[in-house]
Motif scaffolding. Structure first.
Motif, PDB file in Angstrom:
ATOM      1  N   MET A 120       0.838  -1.208   0.000  1.00 20.46           N
ATOM      2  CA  MET A 120       0.000   0.000   0.000  1.00 20.46           C
ATOM      3  C   MET A 120       0.872   1.256   0.000  1.00 20.46           C
ATOM      4  N   ARG A 127       2.182   1.935  -3.421  1.00 21.24           N
ATOM      5  CA  ARG A 127       1.136   2.498  -4.296  1.00 21.24           C
ATOM      6  C   ARG A 127       0.851   3.969  -3.982  1.00 21.24           C
ATOM      7  N   TRP A 159      -0.644   5.081  -1.184  1.00 19.71           N
ATOM      8  CA  TRP A 159      -1.935   5.180  -0.504  1.00 19.71           C
ATOM      9  C   TRP A 159      -1.836   5.623   0.943  1.00 19.71           C
ATOM     10  N   ALA A 175      -4.832   4.423   4.935  1.00 16.94           N
ATOM     11  CA  ALA A 175      -4.584   4.008   3.559  1.00 16.94           C
ATOM     12  C   ALA A 175      -5.793   4.455   2.746  1.00 16.94           C
ATOM     13  N   ARG A 176      -5.522   5.230   1.691  1.00 19.93           N
ATOM     14  CA  ARG A 176      -6.615   5.755   0.865  1.00 19.93           C
ATOM     15  C   ARG A 176      -6.243   5.624  -0.599  1.00 19.93           C
ATOM     16  N   ASP A 177      -7.121   4.978  -1.353  1.00 17.79           N
ATOM     17  CA  ASP A 177      -6.985   4.843  -2.794  1.00 17.79           C
ATOM     18  C   ASP A 177      -7.997   5.780  -3.435  1.00 17.79           C
ATOM     19  N   VAL A 199      -9.241   2.754   2.572  1.00 13.72           N
ATOM     20  CA  VAL A 199      -8.980   1.325   2.640  1.00 13.72           C
ATOM     21  C   VAL A 199      -8.790   0.894   4.088  1.00 13.72           C
TER      22      VAL A 199
END
Length: 150
Positions: free
Chosen positions: A46, A49, A51, A66-68, A73
């Motif tokens: 994560m 990525r 996130w 964690a953020r998409d 997330v």
């Protein structure tokens, strides 16, 4: 109280993974699906990525989000950081950055559900658990700037 929010670095995977694994171990309703090493590797993915935002308190990573894009997330805090306004800081940063956010919270996680509801999230549906690795019933939540301003 010295608190800093910053993008996670690859070296934060151990701290974030430890926080996430600790959460899974302390909740009797949460199945322990992964070892701590696997959880650290997941957090590393994560982070890679882009996130993850970490919360440093007094120089130590004590939480993360964690953020998409618009999807949160996960938001987890170390035990000492809970009920100290730290979750609100992480969530507030996401709310400042986005016009809309959505997430899924386990139905059994009453504390998380109350936290999100206090911060303007509205339940938008329920799942039976077929859509998550844990096979636990969950609730979909949505927040928008427009509804928060109303």
């Amino acid at each position: 109280m010295s608190v800093l929010l910053r993008p996670a670095r690859p070296t934060d995977a151990g701290c974030t993974g430890g926080i996430l694994h600790g959460f899974a171990r302390e909740k009797d309703w949460m199945p322990e699906l992964w070892s701590e090493a696997e959880t650290i590797a997941h957090c590393g993915e994560m982070i890679d990525r882009g996130w993850v935002t970490v919360l440093e308190w007094e120089g130590r990573v004590e939480g993360f989000m964690a953020r998409d894009g618009e999807e949160i997330v996960g938001l987890y805090l170390a035990p000492r950081a809970r009920s100290q306004g730290m979750g609100r800081l992480l969530l507030g940063a996401a709310q400042d950055a986005c016009r809309r956010l959505h997430l899924r919270a386990f139905a059994a996680n009453k504390r998380a559900r109350q936290f999100y509801e206090r911060h303007g999230f509205v339940a938008a549906g329920q799942g039976c658990g077929a859509e998550n690795d844990e096979n636990l019933p969950d609730i979909a939540y949505v927040w928008t700037k427009e509804s928060a301003a109303a």
